[in-house]
Write a protein that holds these residues in place. Structure first.
Motif, PDB file in Angstrom:
ATOM      1  N   ARG A   1       0.830  -1.203   0.000  1.00 43.32           N
ATOM      2  CA  ARG A   1       0.000   0.000   0.000  1.00 43.32           C
ATOM      3  C   ARG A   1       0.872   1.264   0.000  1.00 43.32           C
ATOM      4  NH1 ARG A   1      -5.056  -0.903  -0.009  1.00 43.32           N
ATOM      5  NH2 ARG A   1      -5.533   1.295   0.359  1.00 43.32           N
TER       6      ARG A   1
ATOM      7  N   ARG B   1      -5.670  10.128  -1.396  1.00 39.82           N
ATOM      8  CA  ARG B   1      -7.092   9.905  -1.670  1.00 39.82           C
ATOM      9  C   ARG B   1      -7.403   8.427  -1.882  1.00 39.82           C
ATOM     10  NH1 ARG B   1      -6.486  14.817  -4.635  1.00 39.82           N
ATOM     11  NH2 ARG B   1      -6.162  13.676  -6.591  1.00 39.82           N
TER      12      ARG B   1
ATOM     13  N   ASP C   1      -5.845   6.168  -0.157  1.00 35.84           N
ATOM     14  CA  ASP C   1      -5.395   5.563   1.101  1.00 35.84           C
ATOM     15  C   ASP C   1      -4.067   4.845   0.927  1.00 35.84           C
ATOM     16  OD1 ASP C   1      -5.573   5.077   3.814  1.00 35.84           O
ATOM     17  OD2 ASP C   1      -6.678   3.191   3.577  1.00 35.84           O
TER      18      ASP C   1
END
Length: 337
Positions: free
Chosen positions: A59, A89, A91
């Motif tokens: 991520r 935006r 994440d």
């Protein structure tokens, strides 16, 4: 609230909670439901590492920037900010990594260590070893800019050749016959920096098409260099009545040099270029320019990268932007000789 408290409330071991969150081992549906009920009750959110284990992703996106020893231009900073905002935006986190010179090891660690799910690469050269390395590694990536042979890669860029040519045509339409291009630095041109070469190509083609006299002036990315460039131009080429430029970092110096020489813009000399909008509007008088959409470019780069991460085998896409020339106050009819 931590995993230990969740385990206590659900009546299971810590390892069972960990397995249920990460998916590394099977856990009965009944136990999963009990654990999930506790999580929902207390509003627990697993940390980034736990989510990465569960999803098989970090991520995190990598953003490769010029070396830290160099002062980033305003346009480059705009790209960084827009990428970070677009990632937030979604994440996602962004890991900045300089490249070039002594920073090559940092770039290599970013790739070989699989610290990120994908990479956005800035400041592209016509022949860029970093692009080749990313292709070899099989890591999803998107470039802001494109190489001489960009087929098979994803990228976002501004069409500098077309935009500079449009500036030249605009100046020619106003009657200017001798036009100078204030380009980027000699070092960037020698290194094969894409925008500088494409700006020169667009300039040369438009000059030839309109039968004009053109000259190229390399200029470093700072106000002092812009001021020196104007001094040199006025001293050696007083016949020049118009300038086009892609060097927004030199604009304050260009303005200062013209003011010191008491050159009235646009009555005595017209200027047009390619620059971020606030640079163009901050110039005095306001600069006729193609406004580079840095924020949109960073957002597009993140969107393309997320597509690439989700579907690595998908057809690569690119976006070549040609924003319109905003006519402002820095261009006017050529002065009568």
């Amino acid at each position: 609230m931590n995993i230990g408290e969740i385990a206590r409330r659900a009546g299971v071991s810590r390892s069972t909670v960990s397995y249920a969150l990460s998916g590394r081992r099977s856990v009965s549906s009944e136990t999963k439901q009990r654990i999930q009920a506790v999580i929902d009750e207390i509003g627990y959110r697993p940390n980034a590492a736990a989510r990465a284990l569960k999803e098989g992703r970090t991520r995190t996106l990598g953003l490769v920037i010029p070396p830290a020893s160099l002062l980033l231009t305003d346009m480059q900073l705009g790209f960084v900010a827009s990428v970070v905002e677009a990632a937030a935006r979604a994440d996602l986190d962004v890991l900045l990594s300089p490249s070039g010179g002594d920073h090559d090891r940092s770039f290599e660690r970013l790739i070989s260590g699989r610290r990120v799910d994908g990479v956005i690469l800035m400041e592209i050269r016509l022949e860029d070893e970093r692009v080749t390395r990313l292709q070899q590694a099989g890591l999803p990536f998107v470039t802001i800019g494109h190489t001489a042979h960009p087929y098979g890669t994803c990228w976002v860029d501004v069409d500098y050749a077309t935009l500079v040519a449009r500036c030249v045509h605009h100046l020619a339409d106003l009657g200017h016959r001798t036009v100078a291009l204030i380009n980027r630095s000699t070092e960037l041109v020698a290194a094969g920096y894409g925008p500088a070469h494409r700006a020169q190509a667009g300039f040369d083609e438009a000059i030839s098409q309109r039968g004009l006299t053109g000259m190229n002036l390399p200029c470093a990315d700072d106000p002092a260099a812009g001021e020196e460039c104007i001094e040199l131009l006025r001293e050696r080429h007083p016949e020049v009545t118009a300038i086009t430029t892609i060097n927004e970092a030199a604009l304050p110096g260009i303005q200062r040099g013209l003011e010191r020489a008491h050159v009235a813009v646009p009555r005595e000399l017209s200027i047009a270029g390619v620059a971020a909008r606030h640079w163009a509007e901050g110039f005095r008088p306001q600069l006729t320019a193609a406004d580079v959409p840095t924020l949109e470019m960073g957002t597009h780069a993140v969107d393309l990268l997320l597509e690439r991460i989700a579907a690595p085998a998908g057809a690569p896409r690119h976006l070549l932007l040609t924003p319109p020339i905003s006519l402002r106050d820095s261009t006017g009819p050529a002065p009568a000789r």
